[in-house]
Design a protein around this motif. Structure first.
Motif, short mmCIF file in Angstrom:
data_model
loop_
_atom_site.label_atom_id
_atom_site.label_comp_id
_atom_site.label_asym_id
_atom_site.label_seq_id
_atom_site.Cartn_x
_atom_site.Cartn_y
_atom_site.Cartn_z
N ASN A 1 41.57 -31.52 12.69
CA ASN A 1 40.66 -30.40 12.87
C ASN A 1 40.31 -30.20 14.34
O ASN A 1 40.37 -31.16 15.12
N PRO A 2 39.92 -28.98 14.72
CA PRO A 2 39.51 -28.73 16.10
C PRO A 2 38.39 -29.69 16.52
O PRO A 2 37.48 -29.98 15.75
N GLY A 3 38.48 -30.19 17.74
CA GLY A 3 37.48 -31.09 18.29
C GLY A 3 37.76 -32.57 18.05
O GLY A 3 37.13 -33.42 18.66
N ALA A 4 38.73 -32.87 17.18
CA ALA A 4 39.07 -34.27 16.90
C ALA A 4 39.70 -34.91 18.13
O ALA A 4 40.42 -34.26 18.89
N GLY A 5 39.44 -36.19 18.31
CA GLY A 5 40.07 -36.93 19.40
C GLY A 5 41.54 -37.18 19.07
O GLY A 5 41.91 -37.31 17.91
N LEU A 6 42.36 -37.19 20.09
CA LEU A 6 43.80 -37.38 19.90
C LEU A 6 44.27 -38.63 20.63
O LEU A 6 43.78 -38.95 21.70
N SER A 7 45.26 -39.30 20.04
CA SER A 7 45.88 -40.45 20.68
C SER A 7 47.25 -40.02 21.19
O SER A 7 47.68 -38.90 20.98
N LYS A 8 47.94 -40.94 21.83
CA LYS A 8 49.24 -40.62 22.43
C LYS A 8 50.29 -40.18 21.41
O LYS A 8 51.07 -39.29 21.68
N ASN A 9 50.35 -40.81 20.26
CA ASN A 9 51.41 -40.52 19.29
C ASN A 9 50.87 -39.74 18.10
O ASN A 9 50.82 -40.24 17.00
N TRP A 10 50.47 -38.52 18.31
CA TRP A 10 49.91 -37.74 17.24
C TRP A 10 50.91 -36.75 16.67
O TRP A 10 51.87 -36.35 17.32
N THR A 11 50.68 -36.37 15.43
CA THR A 11 51.45 -35.32 14.77
C THR A 11 50.46 -34.26 14.31
O THR A 11 49.44 -34.58 13.71
N VAL A 12 50.74 -33.01 14.61
CA VAL A 12 49.88 -31.90 14.20
C VAL A 12 50.54 -31.23 13.00
O VAL A 12 51.71 -30.88 13.04
N SER A 13 49.78 -31.08 11.91
CA SER A 13 50.26 -30.39 10.71
C SER A 13 49.61 -29.03 10.63
O SER A 13 48.39 -28.90 10.78
N LEU A 14 50.42 -27.99 10.45
CA LEU A 14 49.93 -26.63 10.46
C LEU A 14 50.45 -25.82 9.29
O LEU A 14 51.54 -26.07 8.80
#
Length: 71
Positions: free
Chosen positions: A55-68
């Motif tokens: 979700n918007p505003g969530a913290g992200l790490s180096k190895n993330w995957t975005v599902s859309l």
């Protein structure tokens, strides 16, 4: 909001390791954004982003995957 403004805003959020609100961006623009920022992308649909994880505003790490979901 202009697509280029949304792109710049999303890029700034990603630089700060925060998930931007991608809703309303075209999937084509999003593919450019994720490629430039080394993000793995999982897309279901086409057109424009209507839903996203994380979700918007969530913290992200180096190895993330975005599902859309596109419409």
């Amino acid at each position: 909001m202009k697509p280029e403004t949304s792109y710049k805003s999303a890029s700034l959020s990603l630089e700060q390791n925060t998930m931007p609100d991608l809703k309303g961006l075209s999937l084509r623009t999003l593919m450019r954004l994720t490629h430039e920022n080394s993000i793995r992308l999982n897309v279901n649909g086409s057109g424009f982003v209507v839903n996203q994880l994380p979700n918007p505003g969530a913290g992200l790490s180096k190895n993330w995957t975005v599902s859309l979901a596109g419409m």
